[in-house]
Design a protein around this motif. Structure first.
Motif, mmCIF file in Angstrom:
data_model
loop_
_atom_site.group_PDB
_atom_site.id
_atom_site.type_symbol
_atom_site.label_atom_id
_atom_site.label_comp_id
_atom_site.label_asym_id
_atom_site.label_seq_id
_atom_site.Cartn_x
_atom_site.Cartn_y
_atom_site.Cartn_z
ATOM 1 N N ALA A 93 0.833 -1.210 0.000
ATOM 2 C CA ALA A 93 0.000 0.000 0.000
ATOM 3 C C ALA A 93 0.865 1.256 0.000
ATOM 4 O O ALA A 93 0.541 2.249 -0.671
ATOM 5 C CB ALA A 93 -0.926 -0.009 1.212
ATOM 6 N N GLU A 94 1.965 1.225 0.740
ATOM 7 C CA GLU A 94 2.851 2.393 0.801
ATOM 8 C C GLU A 94 3.595 2.590 -0.515
ATOM 9 O O GLU A 94 3.836 3.729 -0.936
ATOM 10 C CB GLU A 94 3.822 2.231 1.963
ATOM 11 N N ARG A 95 3.949 1.497 -1.178
ATOM 12 C CA ARG A 95 4.580 1.623 -2.500
ATOM 13 C C ARG A 95 3.575 2.189 -3.510
ATOM 14 O O ARG A 95 3.931 3.012 -4.368
ATOM 15 C CB ARG A 95 5.108 0.273 -2.965
ATOM 16 N N ALA A 96 2.330 1.770 -3.376
ATOM 17 C CA ALA A 96 1.292 2.310 -4.256
ATOM 18 C C ALA A 96 1.097 3.800 -4.008
ATOM 19 O O ALA A 96 0.904 4.580 -4.950
ATOM 20 C CB ALA A 96 -0.017 1.554 -4.041
ATOM 21 N N GLU A 97 1.164 4.209 -2.740
ATOM 22 C CA GLU A 97 1.041 5.630 -2.416
ATOM 23 C C GLU A 97 2.215 6.415 -3.000
ATOM 24 O O GLU A 97 2.033 7.537 -3.503
ATOM 25 C CB GLU A 97 0.979 5.819 -0.902
ATOM 26 N N ALA A 98 3.418 5.843 -2.950
ATOM 27 C CA ALA A 98 4.564 6.501 -3.585
ATOM 28 C C ALA A 98 4.309 6.691 -5.073
ATOM 29 O O ALA A 98 4.648 7.735 -5.652
ATOM 30 C CB ALA A 98 5.833 5.681 -3.355
ATOM 31 N N GLY A 99 3.693 5.697 -5.694
ATOM 32 C CA GLY A 99 3.350 5.816 -7.109
ATOM 33 C C GLY A 99 2.335 6.915 -7.363
ATOM 34 O O GLY A 99 2.435 7.654 -8.355
ATOM 35 N N ARG A 100 1.359 7.051 -6.467
ATOM 36 C CA ARG A 100 0.358 8.115 -6.623
ATOM 37 C C ARG A 100 0.988 9.492 -6.438
ATOM 38 O O ARG A 100 0.661 10.444 -7.163
ATOM 39 C CB ARG A 100 -0.785 7.906 -5.625
ATOM 40 N N LEU A 101 1.886 9.606 -5.469
ATOM 41 C CA LEU A 101 2.588 10.877 -5.274
ATOM 42 C C LEU A 101 3.432 11.218 -6.500
ATOM 43 O O LEU A 101 3.505 12.377 -6.924
ATOM 44 C CB LEU A 101 3.471 10.795 -4.026
ATOM 45 N N LEU A 102 4.047 10.209 -7.068
ATOM 46 C CA LEU A 102 4.854 10.413 -8.272
ATOM 47 C C LEU A 102 3.977 10.880 -9.436
ATOM 48 O O LEU A 102 4.356 11.795 -10.189
ATOM 49 C CB LEU A 102 5.572 9.113 -8.627
ATOM 50 N N ALA A 103 2.808 10.285 -9.576
ATOM 51 C CA ALA A 103 1.891 10.686 -10.649
ATOM 52 C C ALA A 103 1.441 12.131 -10.465
ATOM 53 O O ALA A 103 1.344 12.898 -11.433
ATOM 54 C CB ALA A 103 0.684 9.745 -10.676
#
Length: 219
Positions: free
Chosen positions: A109-119
């Protein structure tokens, strides 16, 4: 509001709420270094009672953001630019270590959040203003802190991050490094998303060093 961790704004404790709101004013220099801390004014502005305000101020005094002068009152502590090197020496080590831990320990979930922040960064950085980028910088740093999964380290990181933010606000109108910071944030988020501890550590260490160099350049 620029500096309050979004996860803290919904706290049920009035003293905790007072702490973050007053700290925000100190960090962003709305309560200027050396200025008198007026309890009554804070009570009126924040719509909080005397007890939570005083509890918050005691905590801020422990963190050396306010100081008590006998028979004179309470004041916001001055910013001493000579502290810059010492703060950066600590931050480059602990932020780098936290980034390494975060890239290795982050949950799915935290890696997915990093991806959302990157987007968000890719979509918004070209049109975002300075205030929005400052707020986003803090979201990224605090996401790294949480992903380290070490609450003692996270508490220390927050303490030194706050000290750095005060210095950053002092020179905010003169900095030119925001575009470079965006690139570093992009690489950091990608390293956490992809599980690259060495890459995450290298990027965040460079980011902290660049922060110190930029402040020295404009002072």
């Amino acid at each position: 509001m620029l500096t309050v961790d979004p996860e803290r704004t919904g706290t049920s404790s009035l003293a905790e709420k007072a702490y973050y709101l007053i700290r925000d004013r100190i960090i962003s220099l709305r309560l200027a270094p050396g200025s008198t801390v007026d309890e009554r004014a804070l009570m009126a502005e924040l719509a909080l009672g005397r007890t939570p305000i005083r509890e918050a101020l005691r905590r801020l005094a422990d963190e050396k953001l306010v100081e008590v002068a006998p028979r004179r009152g309470m004041f916001v502590t001055h910013i001493d630019i000579r502290d810059l090197a010492s703060i950066a020496e600590v931050r480059v080590e602990i932020e780098g270590h936290a980034a390494r831990l975060a890239a290795g320990r982050a949950t799915a979930a935290e890696r997915a959040e990093a991806g959302r922040l990157l987007a968000w960064l890719d979509a918004r950085h070209a049109v975002a203003g300075q205030t929005e980028l400052m707020r986003f910088d803090q979201r990224i740093h605090r996401h790294v802190h949480r992903c380290s999964h070490n609450r003692y380290l996270a508490a220390t990181l927050e303490e030194y991050f706050v000290l750095s933010l005060r210095l950053w606000f002092l020179v905010l109108d003169r900095v030119t490094r925001l575009e470079q910071a965006v690139t570093e944030h992009r690489d950091l988020l990608a390293a956490i998303r992809d599980g690259d501890p060495e890459g995450a550590e290298a990027v965040l260490r460079a980011h902290v060093i660049g922060f110190e160099q930029e402040i020295r350049r404009v002072l």
